[in-house]
Design a protein around this motif. Structure first.
Motif, PDB file in Angstrom:
ATOM      1  N   GLU A   1       0.702  -1.183   0.134  1.00 15.81           N
ATOM      2  CA  GLU A   1      -0.067   0.163  -0.031  1.00 15.81           C
ATOM      3  C   GLU A   1       0.917   1.369   0.018  1.00 15.81           C
ATOM      4  OE1 GLU A   1      -0.767  -0.272   4.812  1.00 15.81           O
ATOM      5  OE2 GLU A   1      -2.554  -0.402   3.367  1.00 15.81           O
ATOM      6  N   ASN A   2       2.010   1.014   0.269  1.00  8.74           N
ATOM      7  CA  ASN A   2       3.208   2.434  -0.050  1.00  8.74           C
ATOM      8  C   ASN A   2       3.360   2.612  -1.342  1.00  8.74           C
ATOM      9  OD1 ASN A   2       2.977   2.855   2.937  1.00  8.74           O
ATOM     10  ND2 ASN A   2       4.385   1.183   3.169  1.00  8.74           N
ATOM     11  N   SER A   3       3.290   1.795  -2.393  1.00 12.78           N
ATOM     12  CA  SER A   3       3.868   1.675  -3.608  1.00 12.78           C
ATOM     13  C   SER A   3       3.095   2.831  -4.480  1.00 12.78           C
ATOM     14  CB  SER A   3       3.969   0.486  -4.281  1.00 12.78           C
ATOM     15  OG  SER A   3       2.817  -0.056  -4.686  1.00 12.78           O
ATOM     16  N   ILE A   4       3.633   3.404  -5.512  1.00 14.77           N
ATOM     17  CA  ILE A   4       2.728   4.539  -6.112  1.00 14.77           C
ATOM     18  C   ILE A   4       1.815   3.733  -6.802  1.00 14.77           C
ATOM     19  CG2 ILE A   4       2.875   6.071  -8.124  1.00 14.77           C
ATOM     20  CD1 ILE A   4       5.888   6.912  -6.899  1.00 14.77           C
ATOM     21  N   ALA A   5       2.205   2.534  -7.519  1.00 15.59           N
ATOM     22  CA  ALA A   5       1.506   1.696  -8.483  1.00 15.59           C
ATOM     23  C   ALA A   5       0.013   1.158  -7.659  1.00 15.59           C
ATOM     24  CB  ALA A   5       2.090   0.550  -8.925  1.00 15.59           C
ATOM     25  N   TRP A   6       0.204   0.781  -6.606  1.00 12.33           N
ATOM     26  CA  TRP A   6      -0.710   0.646  -5.653  1.00 12.33           C
ATOM     27  C   TRP A   6      -1.940   1.858  -5.302  1.00 12.33           C
ATOM     28  CZ3 TRP A   6      -0.963  -3.946  -2.210  1.00 12.33           C
ATOM     29  CH2 TRP A   6      -2.374  -3.981  -1.526  1.00 12.33           C
ATOM     30  N   LYS A   7      -1.404   3.139  -5.313  1.00 10.85           N
ATOM     31  CA  LYS A   7      -2.150   4.178  -5.158  1.00 10.85           C
ATOM     32  C   LYS A   7      -2.743   4.415  -6.714  1.00 10.85           C
ATOM     33  CE  LYS A   7      -0.970   5.042  -0.935  1.00 10.85           C
ATOM     34  NZ  LYS A   7      -1.929   4.786   0.283  1.00 10.85           N
ATOM     35  N   VAL A   8      -2.189   4.067  -7.720  1.00  5.15           N
ATOM     36  CA  VAL A   8      -2.655   4.268  -8.904  1.00  5.15           C
ATOM     37  C   VAL A   8      -3.704   3.472  -9.300  1.00  5.15           C
ATOM     38  CG1 VAL A   8      -2.220   4.173 -11.630  1.00  5.15           C
ATOM     39  CG2 VAL A   8      -0.417   5.225 -10.128  1.00  5.15           C
ATOM     40  N   ALA A   9      -3.649   2.088  -8.977  1.00  4.35           N
ATOM     41  CA  ALA A   9      -4.685   1.295  -8.979  1.00  4.35           C
ATOM     42  C   ALA A   9      -5.840   1.543  -8.298  1.00  4.35           C
ATOM     43  CB  ALA A   9      -4.251  -0.012  -8.597  1.00  4.35           C
ATOM     44  N   GLU A  10      -5.650   2.062  -6.947  1.00  2.00           N
ATOM     45  CA  GLU A  10      -6.861   2.749  -6.353  1.00  2.00           C
ATOM     46  C   GLU A  10      -7.642   3.634  -6.938  1.00  2.00           C
ATOM     47  OE1 GLU A  10      -5.636   1.150  -1.664  1.00  2.00           O
ATOM     48  OE2 GLU A  10      -5.104   3.302  -2.535  1.00  2.00           O
ATOM     49  N   LYS A  11      -6.851   4.679  -7.385  1.00  2.00           N
ATOM     50  CA  LYS A  11      -7.552   5.678  -8.104  1.00  2.00           C
ATOM     51  C   LYS A  11      -8.001   5.389  -9.379  1.00  2.00           C
ATOM     52  CE  LYS A  11      -6.246   9.170  -5.209  1.00  2.00           C
ATOM     53  NZ  LYS A  11      -7.444   9.847  -4.398  1.00  2.00           N
ATOM     54  N   ALA A  12      -7.363   4.497 -10.150  1.00  2.96           N
ATOM     55  CA  ALA A  12      -8.001   4.295 -11.496  1.00  2.96           C
ATOM     56  C   ALA A  12      -9.199   3.455 -11.075  1.00  2.96           C
ATOM     57  CB  ALA A  12      -7.058   3.301 -12.144  1.00  2.96           C
ATOM     58  N   HIS A  13      -9.454   2.762 -10.281  1.00  2.00           N
ATOM     59  CA  HIS A  13     -10.672   2.075  -9.614  1.00  2.00           C
ATOM     60  C   HIS A  13     -11.667   3.140  -9.473  1.00  2.00           C
ATOM     61  CE1 HIS A  13     -13.479  -1.041  -8.382  1.00  2.00           C
ATOM     62  NE2 HIS A  13     -13.285  -0.337  -7.047  1.00  2.00           N
ATOM     63  N   GLU A  14     -11.297   3.969  -8.538  1.00  6.21           N
ATOM     64  CA  GLU A  14     -12.347   4.952  -8.180  1.00  6.21           C
ATOM     65  C   GLU A  14     -13.037   5.979  -9.351  1.00  6.21           C
ATOM     66  OE1 GLU A  14     -10.786   7.719  -5.332  1.00  6.21           O
ATOM     67  OE2 GLU A  14     -10.012   6.255  -4.123  1.00  6.21           O
ATOM     68  N   GLU A  15     -12.068   6.074 -10.428  1.00  5.99           N
ATOM     69  CA  GLU A  15     -12.280   6.994 -11.559  1.00  5.99           C
ATOM     70  C   GLU A  15     -12.959   5.963 -12.732  1.00  5.99           C
ATOM     71  OE1 GLU A  15     -12.210  10.050 -11.992  1.00  5.99           O
ATOM     72  OE2 GLU A  15     -11.302  10.458 -10.074  1.00  5.99           O
ATOM     73  N   GLY A  16     -13.511   4.521 -12.361  1.00  8.09           N
ATOM     74  CA  GLY A  16     -14.318   3.721 -13.194  1.00  8.09           C
ATOM     75  C   GLY A  16     -13.655   3.061 -14.358  1.00  8.09           C
ATOM     76  N   ALA A  17     -12.238   3.038 -14.191  1.00  9.02           N
ATOM     77  CA  ALA A  17     -11.597   1.996 -14.955  1.00  9.02           C
ATOM     78  C   ALA A  17     -11.585   0.313 -14.564  1.00  9.02           C
ATOM     79  CB  ALA A  17      -9.905   2.171 -14.776  1.00  9.02           C
TER      80      ALA A  17
END
Length: 271
Positions: free
Chosen positions: A19-35
């Motif tokens: 959960e500290n990795s940037i890719a992890w955060k990108v995945a969470e944000k991409a999910h939130e944005e509908g991807a």
């Protein structure tokens, strides 16, 4: 707040370790944005990380892949399209490793086998990923590919050793491949040069804590967090940046264009 910036888009996100990795955060944000997307990482990294938890939270499937293997990458892009129901619209390359840094070998005494391994894992893997995607025609027109980098590609940071040269190669690949992929398929390719970030990889670099504080004192806005970086990557995956390609984009709170700050000068007794 979500804006549906990636609604209906499909992607591949590599490098989510914890959960500290940037890719992890990108995945969470991409999910939130509908991807919708698949997650991928090297088998050894998957054993070390918590990627299954991320997959469950984002409703994603995981495809193990060694990014240095063309065969694995062909399987990654083929299976991703099967799982997602079509070509992908975005790809995140968040892959970096230096054996010389891990073993604390000084830059001037670099082990060349380790150096070549770092190049293969951290830079050539980007070329291989793009070449496979292009060969398979796996990315939709106006799709977006982003790789994470660091400004040691432009300036010397002694502690970053051979990764500085490797990141310079990564950025060059983005420019060179960006031209060809842009002409042929309108796919855009960029690198994001992020602030020092307290990830598992970043924290493993000698003296990272002190440098993190130094960069934070230089940057007018302070260091950008992993979550900030994820937000930026989402904009690059979106249609709002469809004419941005072949760029190295600094995301560092202004650090890269600040010579010195009053805060740093004050530490030397200079008003």
């Amino acid at each position: 707040m979500a804006y549906n910036l990636l609604k209906g888009k499909r992607g591949i996100i590599s490098g989510a370790l914890d959960e500290n990795s940037i890719a992890w955060k990108v995945a969470e944000k991409a999910h939130e944005e509908g991807a919708t997307f698949v997650l991928t990482n090297a088998p050894i990294a998957m054993r070390m990380g918590e990627i299954n938890k991320l997959a469950e939270a984002t409703g994603s499937q995981i495809i193990p892949a060694d990014a240095t293997s063309v065969e694995d990458l062909e399987n990654l892009f083929t299976k991703s399209q099967e799982i997602l129901g079509g070509k992908v619209d975005f790809v995140l390359h968040s892959i970096g490793m230096s054996v010389n840094i891990r073993k604390k070998i000084p830059y001037t005494e670099s082990n060349y086998e380790f150096f070549q391994k770092g190049i293969d894992v951290s830079a050539l893997s980007f070329h291989k990923m793009l070449a496979v995607a292009k060969k398979l025609d796996a990315i939709n027109e106006w799709g977006s590919v982003v790789a994470l980098t660091y400004m040691a590609a432009q300036r010397t940071y002694p502690f970053y050793t051979d990764m500085a040269d490797i990141k310079a190669m990564l950025e060059s690949i983005a420019r060179s491949f960006g031209y060809h992929y842009g002409v042929d398929k309108k796919v855009r390719i960029n690198t994001v040069s992020q602030s020092p970030t307290k990830t598992t990889a970043g924290s493993g670099i000698k003296g990272f804590g002190d440098f993190f504080d130094y960069a934070n004192a230089i940057a007018p806005l302070g260091n950008a967090t992993a979550e900030d970086c994820a937000n930026y990557c989402i904009t690059l995956f979106s249609d709002l940046t469809k004419m941005v390609t072949m760029q190295n984009l600094f995301h560092d709170g202004g650090y890269s264009t600040t010579g010195v700050s009053s805060e740093v000068l004050s530490k030397f007794g200079i008003e």
